[in-house]
Scaffold this active site. Structure first.
Site, short mmCIF file in Angstrom:
data_model
loop_
_atom_site.label_atom_id
_atom_site.label_comp_id
_atom_site.label_asym_id
_atom_site.label_seq_id
_atom_site.Cartn_x
_atom_site.Cartn_y
_atom_site.Cartn_z
N HIS A 99 0.91 -1.15 0.00
CA HIS A 99 0.00 0.00 0.00
C HIS A 99 0.95 1.19 0.00
CE1 HIS A 99 -3.77 2.13 1.74
NE2 HIS A 99 -2.84 3.06 1.55
N HIS A 101 3.40 4.09 0.29
CA HIS A 101 3.82 4.87 1.46
C HIS A 101 5.25 5.35 1.27
CE1 HIS A 101 5.10 0.73 2.24
NE2 HIS A 101 6.11 1.25 2.91
#
Ligand code: 5GP
Ligand code: ZN
Length: 112
Positions: A99, A101
């Site tokens: 995800h 980041h």
């Protein structure tokens, strides 16, 4: 959808896993890394479940994200002495959480 259900950062975004959130504007949130590699180690994360940089379609998001990184560095007071931004892409890049980041590290000299 099942990816988002099982994703650690989506769970943090939904409040299902506790975190030390230092910023939230509805598009991005910023938390302290659970395993800090420097006195100040923040993760800047979009709410959207985008697995990797290679999946980013709205590239303007990266501009907004870096504007936030500047803001976060000022908030942490690491901007004057300096800090490091780290972004790992896929397995050979060392990406563990799929995800998007960006790591913001500071608070001590990081140059080798
Ligand atoms: P990556 O290697 O994917 O770029 O880094 C993932 C980062 O997420 C690691 O630095 C790891 O310590 C951090 N992390 C993993 N799980 C959690 C969690 O549940 N909470 C927080 N705050 N950080 C996490
Ligand atoms: Zn996610």
């Amino acid at each position: 959808m099942s990816e988002e259900k099982d994703c650690i950062f989506c769970k943090i975004a939904r409040g299902e896993i506790p975190s030390e959130k230092v910023y939230d504007d509805g598009e991005f949130f910023v938390i302290r890394d659970i395993n800090p590699k420097a006195p100040s180690h923040l993760l800047v994360i979009p709410y959207d479940h985008i697995p990797t940089l290679m999946d980013v379609e709205d590239t303007a998001l990266i501009g907004r994200l870096f504007a936030l990184i500047k803001q976060v560095a000022q908030g942490e007071k690491v901007d004057e002495k300096g800090f490091r931004v780290v972004h790992n892409v896929r397995s050979w890049g060392g990406q563990l959480v799929y995800h998007l980041h960006f790591h913001v590290l500071g608070g001590k000299p990081l140059a080798e």
